[in-house]
Design an enzyme around this catalytic site. Sequence first.
Site, PDB file in Angstrom:
ATOM      1  N   SER B  55       0.849  -1.190   0.000  1.00 43.46           N
ATOM      2  CA  SER B  55       0.000   0.000   0.000  1.00 43.46           C
ATOM      3  C   SER B  55       0.888   1.245   0.000  1.00 43.46           C
ATOM      4  O   SER B  55       2.098   1.163   0.168  1.00 43.46           O
ATOM      5  CB  SER B  55      -0.901  -0.006   1.228  1.00 43.46           C
ATOM      6  OG  SER B  55      -1.809  -1.076   1.129  1.00 43.46           O
ATOM      7  N   GLY B  56       0.243   2.398  -0.214  1.00 41.93           N
ATOM      8  CA  GLY B  56       1.007   3.638  -0.259  1.00 41.93           C
ATOM      9  C   GLY B  56       1.155   4.183  -1.668  1.00 41.93           C
ATOM     10  O   GLY B  56       1.792   5.216  -1.869  1.00 41.93           O
ATOM     11  N   HIS B  57       0.562   3.468  -2.646  1.00 43.74           N
ATOM     12  CA  HIS B  57       0.668   3.889  -4.044  1.00 43.74           C
ATOM     13  C   HIS B  57      -0.690   4.268  -4.629  1.00 43.74           C
ATOM     14  O   HIS B  57      -0.864   4.269  -5.841  1.00 43.74           O
ATOM     15  CB  HIS B  57       1.287   2.775  -4.878  1.00 43.74           C
ATOM     16  CG  HIS B  57       2.570   2.247  -4.334  1.00 43.74           C
ATOM     17  ND1 HIS B  57       3.655   3.068  -4.124  1.00 43.74           N
ATOM     18  CD2 HIS B  57       2.941   1.008  -3.928  1.00 43.74           C
ATOM     19  CE1 HIS B  57       4.645   2.332  -3.619  1.00 43.74           C
ATOM     20  NE2 HIS B  57       4.231   1.093  -3.480  1.00 43.74           N
ATOM     21  N   LYS B 105       4.443  -6.344 -10.185  1.00 46.64           N
ATOM     22  CA  LYS B 105       5.546  -5.402 -10.361  1.00 46.64           C
ATOM     23  C   LYS B 105       6.841  -6.081  -9.897  1.00 46.64           C
ATOM     24  O   LYS B 105       6.842  -6.865  -8.949  1.00 46.64           O
ATOM     25  CB  LYS B 105       5.286  -4.124  -9.551  1.00 46.64           C
ATOM     26  CG  LYS B 105       4.028  -3.398 -10.042  1.00 46.64           C
ATOM     27  CD  LYS B 105       3.892  -1.998  -9.488  1.00 46.64           C
ATOM     28  CE  LYS B 105       3.816  -1.931  -7.964  1.00 46.64           C
ATOM     29  NZ  LYS B 105       2.860  -2.874  -7.360  1.00 46.64           N
ATOM     30  N   HIS B 220       9.278   3.594  -3.629  1.00 48.11           N
ATOM     31  CA  HIS B 220       9.389   3.353  -2.183  1.00 48.11           C
ATOM     32  C   HIS B 220      10.495   4.220  -1.599  1.00 48.11           C
ATOM     33  O   HIS B 220      11.010   3.949  -0.515  1.00 48.11           O
ATOM     34  CB  HIS B 220       9.710   1.897  -1.896  1.00 48.11           C
ATOM     35  CG  HIS B 220       8.813   0.935  -2.605  1.00 48.11           C
ATOM     36  ND1 HIS B 220       9.161   0.340  -3.782  1.00 48.11           N
ATOM     37  CD2 HIS B 220       7.574   0.506  -2.302  1.00 48.11           C
ATOM     38  CE1 HIS B 220       8.167  -0.438  -4.183  1.00 48.11           C
ATOM     39  NE2 HIS B 220       7.195  -0.349  -3.300  1.00 48.11           N
TER      40      HIS B 220
END
Lengths: 235, 331
Positions: B55-57, B105, B220
Amino acid sequence: MEKTDRQREAVFAAIENVAARLAEAKPYLTELDSAIGDADHGSNMDRGFETVVEKIEEERDSDIDDIIKAVGVALISEVGGAAGPLYGGSIMHASDQLSEGLTPESTVAFGEAYLEKLTDRGGASVGDKTMVDAVTPAVHTYKKSIENDDLPAQEALAKAVDAARRGVEFTVPLRANKGRASYLGWRSVGHKDPGAASTLLILEAILESAEDSLDESDLEQDATSPTIPDEGKEE
Amino acid sequence: MKKLLNDPSDVVDEMVDGIVAAYPNRTRRLDDTKVVVRDDAPVDGKVGVVSGGGSGHEPTHAGFVGEGMLDGAAAGEVFTSPTGDELSEMIQACDGGAGVLCVVKNYEGDVMNFDTAAEMAEIEGVDMVEQVVVNDDVAVEDSTYTSGRRGVQGTIFVHKCAGALAERGAAIEEVTRVAEKVVDNVGSMGMALTSCVTPDKGEPTFDIDDDEIEIGIGIHGEPGVERTEIMEADTIAERLTTEVLDDVQPSGEVAVMVNGMGGTPLSELFVVNRRVQELLEDEGLEMWNTWVGDYMTSLDMEGCSVTVLDLDDELKDLLSAPTDAPGFKTK
């Protein structure tokens, strides 16, 4: 039937000992991983085996292969990162080899299947500074001790642990070629690989547990058939 | 750093609830997982197209769940791959009997957990699980998280094209072929003005001075290729576009994505896009379509990336096919 029960008890004891040893070793593994990784290997492995111990309670009456498969699944779901699929996936894959229970032959097959899946999934070979550097000599030594030297399983396991120990030392001067440590290039030299170190800890714990739960008479009676120790080395 | 959070360790769980609550008629959450699937999954006889990652994208990945795009998206913890068992549940939930394509990915944790998940799903009776690994980041050969090039914004074009073809009822071999075609023809490169701030840590992942930028950064916060003094938007656009074009080597029509890293206003992305379009024209390339906005972000990082996809008729057709995925507008 009695033999199966005894094997099952030994497997549970070994797994519980592995969990206890990893809990103790958490700071040590984290320290190794902070030198060349992202500093979570100790807590990941500890949390993973804590979950394993909880989950296998449901498998108290299962066959050995199903117990070991449950260990793999628990590690996959709890450890994450690359260590989860490497440990968990390899154990899950190799567990099929134990469908007839623990015998010298089945445990050799387990070790070989484990190594095969590990190298296939991770793409590493000996010398890349990964857990493969501990697993490969352990599996080869175990197989040779059983098949060529005709050693009882527990002695073969002890030799495999020694081989893994040398494998871990062998990672110290290496420059990492795989995994996160590889991005450090030369800075990875001089450190033990955390995955190889955790592999050794697990093997030591299994051996220790085997030594506790078997005595000499057991070994004599059972020299050609399944004993506890075998199960473990593969993990 | 101020953040709009409750307990930072609950962020992913609460986020997934919020996503499903935002699109209640289109999506649902698989019980006891952080997986979002199309509400009608599995669609009988259709190839399932799934993806996932840390998560975070956002809006990656759940924002691309919808008819004509993804059947399922798995959310890992922030910047951490989802676990194999959750991915396996997603694959099973999206298998309509025609197999499932996993769009992954290129990060070691992601690839290995998807591998493991495919194996687990096959044991549970999913006949065909295919995997396509996206590695479109032209900035670096190896990164903190992967051997080989990283997978970044080009992944969204893979989702779109594979999802569109699957929606038309194509077989899994065909859907996989198209996904690979996109991977072979797409390149991306990003840059950062500031570091992202992860919820757990609450402070910047890396230090960067007010007068510095980093070119070639990963999503990241992985190191890029060059730390340099701050430059005008046009210079940055030129640097990113040139390196991507050198790699992709398009010859005719292209699709472009100018992506924000999460903390950059759209106005600035449009400024970058203006220069990107001029550069393409200078190269004699024809712009077929452009997407400008936040597609694959890095939390609150300020910065942008440029993605170029070399097109043929098939890819144009699939990119313009309809989808109701909330994060992607067909134009």
